[in-house]
Write a protein that holds these residues in place. Structure first.
Motif, PDB file in Angstrom:
ATOM      1  N   LEU A   1      -8.470   1.307   6.889  1.00 51.29           N
ATOM      2  CA  LEU A   1      -8.809   2.455   6.032  1.00 51.29           C
ATOM      3  C   LEU A   1      -7.717   2.680   4.991  1.00 51.29           C
ATOM      4  CD1 LEU A   1     -10.203   4.735   8.891  1.00 51.29           C
ATOM      5  CD2 LEU A   1     -11.564   3.744   7.044  1.00 51.29           C
TER       6      LEU A   1
ATOM      7  N   ILE B   1      -0.942   6.811  -0.452  1.00 55.18           N
ATOM      8  CA  ILE B   1      -1.626   7.904  -1.159  1.00 55.18           C
ATOM      9  C   ILE B   1      -3.122   7.641  -1.345  1.00 55.18           C
ATOM     10  CG2 ILE B   1       0.463   8.708  -2.364  1.00 55.18           C
ATOM     11  CD1 ILE B   1      -0.747   7.469  -4.935  1.00 55.18           C
ATOM     12  N   HIS B   2      -3.538   6.375  -1.288  1.00 56.20           N
ATOM     13  CA  HIS B   2      -4.968   6.086  -1.474  1.00 56.20           C
ATOM     14  C   HIS B   2      -5.688   5.912  -0.140  1.00 56.20           C
ATOM     15  CE1 HIS B   2      -4.861   5.615  -5.854  1.00 56.20           C
ATOM     16  NE2 HIS B   2      -3.658   5.083  -5.672  1.00 56.20           N
TER      17      HIS B   2
ATOM     18  N   HIS C   1      -3.987  10.831 -10.099  1.00 55.53           N
ATOM     19  CA  HIS C   1      -4.529  10.652  -8.756  1.00 55.53           C
ATOM     20  C   HIS C   1      -4.371  11.929  -7.933  1.00 55.53           C
ATOM     21  CE1 HIS C   1      -4.068   9.752  -4.444  1.00 55.53           C
ATOM     22  NE2 HIS C   1      -5.148   9.039  -4.664  1.00 55.53           N
TER      23      HIS C   1
ATOM     24  N   ALA D   1     -17.061   3.485  -2.831  1.00 63.48           N
ATOM     25  CA  ALA D   1     -16.090   3.443  -1.731  1.00 63.48           C
ATOM     26  C   ALA D   1     -16.729   3.705  -0.367  1.00 63.48           C
ATOM     27  CB  ALA D   1     -14.981   4.464  -1.989  1.00 63.48           C
ATOM     28  N   GLY D   2     -17.854   4.417  -0.348  1.00 68.70           N
ATOM     29  CA  GLY D   2     -18.335   4.895   0.943  1.00 68.70           C
ATOM     30  C   GLY D   2     -19.575   4.236   1.493  1.00 68.70           C
TER      31      GLY D   2
ATOM     32  N   LEU E   1       0.836  -1.214   0.000  1.00 74.58           N
ATOM     33  CA  LEU E   1       0.000   0.000   0.000  1.00 74.58           C
ATOM     34  C   LEU E   1       0.869   1.262   0.000  1.00 74.58           C
ATOM     35  CD1 LEU E   1      -2.857  -1.000   2.498  1.00 74.58           C
ATOM     36  CD2 LEU E   1      -2.839  -1.174   0.007  1.00 74.58           C
TER      37      LEU E   1
ATOM     38  N   PRO F   1     -14.189  -4.028   7.115  1.00 73.45           N
ATOM     39  CA  PRO F   1     -15.205  -4.066   6.058  1.00 73.45           C
ATOM     40  C   PRO F   1     -14.606  -3.994   4.646  1.00 73.45           C
ATOM     41  CG  PRO F   1     -15.616  -2.255   7.627  1.00 73.45           C
ATOM     42  CD  PRO F   1     -14.263  -2.804   7.923  1.00 73.45           C
ATOM     43  N   PHE F   2     -13.517  -3.265   4.487  1.00 77.08           N
ATOM     44  CA  PHE F   2     -12.833  -3.216   3.177  1.00 77.08           C
ATOM     45  C   PHE F   2     -11.780  -4.301   3.287  1.00 77.08           C
ATOM     46  CE2 PHE F   2     -12.159   0.203  -0.222  1.00 77.08           C
ATOM     47  CZ  PHE F   2     -11.459  -0.625  -1.073  1.00 77.08           C
TER      48      PHE F   2
ATOM     49  N   LEU G   1     -10.247   8.494   1.704  1.00 77.79           N
ATOM     50  CA  LEU G   1     -10.580   9.924   1.685  1.00 77.79           C
ATOM     51  C   LEU G   1     -11.725  10.219   2.646  1.00 77.79           C
ATOM     52  CD1 LEU G   1     -10.234  12.680   0.107  1.00 77.79           C
ATOM     53  CD2 LEU G   1     -12.064  11.868  -1.365  1.00 77.79           C
TER      54      LEU G   1
ATOM     55  N   PHE H   1     -13.457  17.036   2.409  1.00 72.37           N
ATOM     56  CA  PHE H   1     -13.431  15.907   3.343  1.00 72.37           C
ATOM     57  C   PHE H   1     -12.608  16.196   4.596  1.00 72.37           C
ATOM     58  CE2 PHE H   1     -14.971  13.971  -0.450  1.00 72.37           C
ATOM     59  CZ  PHE H   1     -15.852  13.010   0.000  1.00 72.37           C
TER      60      PHE H   1
ATOM     61  N   LEU I   1     -17.735   7.044  -7.546  1.00 71.23           N
ATOM     62  CA  LEU I   1     -16.710   6.557  -6.616  1.00 71.23           C
ATOM     63  C   LEU I   1     -17.198   6.624  -5.166  1.00 71.23           C
ATOM     64  CD1 LEU I   1     -13.883   5.613  -5.834  1.00 71.23           C
ATOM     65  CD2 LEU I   1     -13.123   7.982  -5.946  1.00 71.23           C
TER      66      LEU I   1
ATOM     67  N   ILE J   1      -6.382  -7.099   3.436  1.00 71.81           N
ATOM     68  CA  ILE J   1      -6.382  -6.158   4.563  1.00 71.81           C
ATOM     69  C   ILE J   1      -6.935  -6.834   5.828  1.00 71.81           C
ATOM     70  CG2 ILE J   1      -7.511  -4.039   5.403  1.00 71.81           C
ATOM     71  CD1 ILE J   1      -7.252  -2.926   2.539  1.00 71.81           C
TER      72      ILE J   1
ATOM     73  N   ARG K   1      -7.402  14.019  -6.275  1.00 72.82           N
ATOM     74  CA  ARG K   1      -7.514  14.011  -4.821  1.00 72.82           C
ATOM     75  C   ARG K   1      -7.404  15.439  -4.260  1.00 72.82           C
ATOM     76  NH1 ARG K   1      -7.060   9.473  -0.470  1.00 72.82           N
ATOM     77  NH2 ARG K   1      -6.849  10.761   1.348  1.00 72.82           N
TER      78      ARG K   1
HETATM   79  C1  HEM Z   1     -15.968   2.091   7.366  1.00 73.08           C
HETATM   80  C2  HEM Z   1     -16.042   2.641   6.193  1.00 73.08           C
HETATM   81  C3  HEM Z   1     -14.920   2.712   5.213  1.00 73.08           C
HETATM   82  C4  HEM Z   1     -13.843   1.874   5.043  1.00 73.08           C
HETATM   83  C5  HEM Z   1     -13.508   0.623   5.848  1.00 73.08           C
HETATM   84  C6  HEM Z   1     -13.068   2.403   3.938  1.00 73.08           C
HETATM   85  C7  HEM Z   1     -11.884   1.853   3.508  1.00 73.08           C
HETATM   86  C8  HEM Z   1     -11.119   2.361   2.482  1.00 73.08           C
HETATM   87  C9  HEM Z   1      -9.864   1.805   2.041  1.00 73.08           C
HETATM   88  C10 HEM Z   1      -9.177   0.571   2.621  1.00 73.08           C
HETATM   89  C11 HEM Z   1      -9.406   2.576   1.015  1.00 73.08           C
HETATM   90  C12 HEM Z   1      -8.088   2.393   0.241  1.00 73.08           C
HETATM   91  C13 HEM Z   1      -8.284   1.436  -0.910  1.00 73.08           C
HETATM   92  C14 HEM Z   1      -7.022   1.168  -1.670  1.00 73.08           C
HETATM   93  O1  HEM Z   1      -5.928   1.607  -1.276  1.00 73.08           O
HETATM   94  O2  HEM Z   1      -7.114   0.471  -2.700  1.00 73.08           O
HETATM   95  C15 HEM Z   1     -10.392   3.620   0.798  1.00 73.08           C
HETATM   96  C16 HEM Z   1     -10.294   4.597  -0.177  1.00 73.08           C
HETATM   97  C17 HEM Z   1     -11.290   5.513  -0.409  1.00 73.08           C
HETATM   98  N1  HEM Z   1     -12.406   5.749   0.360  1.00 73.08           N
HETATM   99 FE1  HEM Z   1     -12.977   4.732   1.989  1.00 73.08          FE
HETATM  100  N2  HEM Z   1     -13.677   3.522   3.455  1.00 73.08           N
HETATM  101  C18 HEM Z   1     -14.802   3.760   4.204  1.00 73.08           C
HETATM  102  C19 HEM Z   1     -15.694   4.801   4.064  1.00 73.08           C
HETATM  103  C20 HEM Z   1     -15.619   5.774   3.112  1.00 73.08           C
HETATM  104  C21 HEM Z   1     -16.543   6.866   2.976  1.00 73.08           C
HETATM  105  C22 HEM Z   1     -17.722   7.128   3.903  1.00 73.08           C
HETATM  106  C23 HEM Z   1     -16.160   7.559   1.864  1.00 73.08           C
HETATM  107  C24 HEM Z   1     -16.737   8.803   1.252  1.00 73.08           C
HETATM  108  C25 HEM Z   1     -17.929   9.264   1.447  1.00 73.08           C
HETATM  109  C26 HEM Z   1     -14.971   6.926   1.327  1.00 73.08           C
HETATM  110  C27 HEM Z   1     -14.295   7.333   0.227  1.00 73.08           C
HETATM  111  C28 HEM Z   1     -13.116   6.781  -0.213  1.00 73.08           C
HETATM  112  C29 HEM Z   1     -12.438   7.230  -1.410  1.00 73.08           C
HETATM  113  C30 HEM Z   1     -12.872   8.363  -2.351  1.00 73.08           C
HETATM  114  C31 HEM Z   1     -11.283   6.446  -1.528  1.00 73.08           C
HETATM  115  C32 HEM Z   1     -10.213   6.536  -2.626  1.00 73.08           C
HETATM  116  C33 HEM Z   1      -9.076   7.399  -2.140  1.00 73.08           C
HETATM  117  C34 HEM Z   1      -7.914   7.451  -3.113  1.00 73.08           C
HETATM  118  O3  HEM Z   1      -7.842   6.641  -4.036  1.00 73.08           O
HETATM  119  O4  HEM Z   1      -7.072   8.354  -2.940  1.00 73.08           O
HETATM  120  N3  HEM Z   1     -14.663   5.845   2.117  1.00 73.08           N
HETATM  121  N4  HEM Z   1     -11.408   3.473   1.712  1.00 73.08           N
END
Ligand code: HEM
Length: 386
Positions: free
Chosen positions: A331, A335-336, A81, A228-229, A50, A274-275, A339, A92, A224, A303, A85
């Motif tokens: 989470l 860099i990813h 990216h 993702a959310g 990661l 969860p992810f 958000l 955010f 997205l 993960i 971002r």
């Molecule tokens: C418990 C809830 C959540 C978990 C466990 C979670 C987990 C993650 C993880 C593990 C990643 C990284 C994925 C990667 O590296 O391939 C990620 C990216 C992201 N998440 Fe969450 N997420 C959650 C909730 C949310 C919410 C509520 C939003 C927005 C409303 C959100 C928006 C995003 C976005 C936009 C990315 C991409 C960021 C990037 O690529 O720079 N996530 N999330």
């Protein structure tokens, strides 16, 4: 899964954590099938993947560029990216997310008010699915009357995410994406005429040295957020209920010390992530835990497995409400990194605080059949609250 079956994949059954442990101990890097993706089970290796976005690219889609539409930040590398971002991250920031707190408390309270006590109900339907959808819908300016349609689009798109990336999306998910695009395009045009204060309104207006987001990029970002959310936050809520069932004392602890809600949520993100897995593509030949992997191969950092790695977490299979430090990767990292992390934490905190205030027990109705470990979490979770 049997511990004697060498190199077999963890079953997506009731509890995959035994399978993950087997992988960490005996097969930390395994290929699911010839030419298939490589799954990586240990914390140190998942963390290293990661962190290193140059070696492990997020541009994983095999669909030709002309079929992919505007790039999404989750599936792109720098500089694309960084540009995407940077443009959206201001919306955010904790100070922006804090503005939503009252509204989330109100929504959560209303959903809990409607949940009958002492009788079986589906937590996913009653709370875990609608709350995150409502929160995202609000950010995107979706009106209450359109919520059900919005949720249906979201479910259709999410259920088809693998196909969208790696194969041919189903006609239903294509249709859902088209309908949603048309809906948001209309909203974006409305906002250009009459600016709005919600997230989508801010994104339409935001301009940095990188310019503005164009319509395609705005639509891609709306999609997205759904991907993702939504299901991820649903998964955090169902994971919390499962923990209340398995560790009933945690409800009492939260009643007495509501300030533990934050660390409860961190530990829930670790314990039932969860992810549960993500994906990367190698940009050069690599070696992970002694296994050589060629350039251009898919790698799946597990993960959920990393977060139970006893090499990093003391008593990794024990839920500790006040675990500290807690270097979980629930989470993401690098860099990813999520958000929506502040928002996810806030939603999780509000849910567990309010459930602990209201209930003396939260029990799973069918603990032996309730699944854990799927991306997002179970689609149905019958529970009884008292
Ligand atoms: C418990 C809830 C959540 C978990 C466990 C979670 C987990 C993650 C993880 C593990 C990643 C990284 C994925 C990667 O590296 O391939 C990620 C990216 C992201 N998440 Fe969450 N997420 C959650 C909730 C949310 C919410 C509520 C939003 C927005 C409303 C959100 C928006 C995003 C976005 C936009 C990315 C991409 C960021 C990037 O690529 O720079 N996530 N999330």
């Amino acid at each position: 899964m049997s511990e004697t079956t060498e190199q077999s994949e963890p079953q997506a059954d009731v509890n995959p954590y035994q399978g993950f442990k087997f992988l960490r101990d005996h097969a930390p890097v395994t290929q699911l099938e010839a030419d298939g993706p490589w799954q990586v089970a240990r914390h140190a290796d998942v963390h290293a993947i990661l962190r290193d976005h140059e070696t492990y690219s997020s541009e994983v889609s095999i669909r030709p560029p002309e079929e992919r539409g505007a790039p999404s930040m989750l599936f792109s590398d720098p500089p694309v990216h960084h540009r995407l971002r940077r443009l959206v991250s201001v919306a955010f920031k904790p100070s922006q997310i804090a503005k939503q707190e009252q509204q989330i408390r109100q929504r959560c309270g209303d959903l809990l008010d409607a949940m009958p006590k002492d009788t079986e109900l589906d937590l996913v339907q009653a709370l875990a699915a609608p709350l995150p959808v409502m929160v995202i819908a609000e950010m995107l300016g979706v009106e209450d009357g359109d919520m059900a349609t919005f949720k249906a689009w979201s479910d259709e798109i999410f259920s088809n995410i693998g196909e969208i990336l790696f194969g041919t999306p189903s006609p239903e998910s294509e249709r859902a994406a088209e309908e949603m695009n048309a809906y948001f395009l209309q909203r974006i045009n409305d906002i250009r005429r009459a600016p709005k204060d919600h997230l989508l309104g801010q994104l339409v207006e935001t301009e940095t040295e990188d310019g503005k987001l164009d319509d395609e990029e705005l639509l891609s970002f709306c999609r997205l957020l759904l991907i993702a959310g939504n299901e991820t936050t649903t998964g955090l809520i169902t994971a919390s209920a499962r923990i209340f069932h398995e560790e009933p004392q945690t409800l009492g602890q939260l009643k007495e010390q509501p300030e533990l809600a934050g660390s409860f949520v961190e530990e829930a993100l670790r314990f039932y992530s969860p992810f549960s897995a993500t994906v990367r593509r190698t940009s050069k030949d690599v070696e992970i835990a002694g296994q050589r992997i060629g350039a251009g191969e898919l790698v799946v950092p597990l993960i959920a497995s990393a977060n139970r790695d006893e090499r990093v977490f003391e008593a990794a299979d024990t839920f500790r409400i006040d675990r500290n430090p807690n270097q979980h990767l629930g989470l993401g990292f690098g860099i990813h990194v999520c958000l929506g992390a502040h928002l996810a934490r806030l939603e999780g905190k509000i849910v567990v605080e309010q459930m602990a205030q209201r209930y003396n027990s939260v029990s799973l109705a069918n603990p032996q059949t309730a699944t854990v470990g799927d991306l997002g979490g179970p689609k149905v979770l019958p529970i009884i609250v008292a």
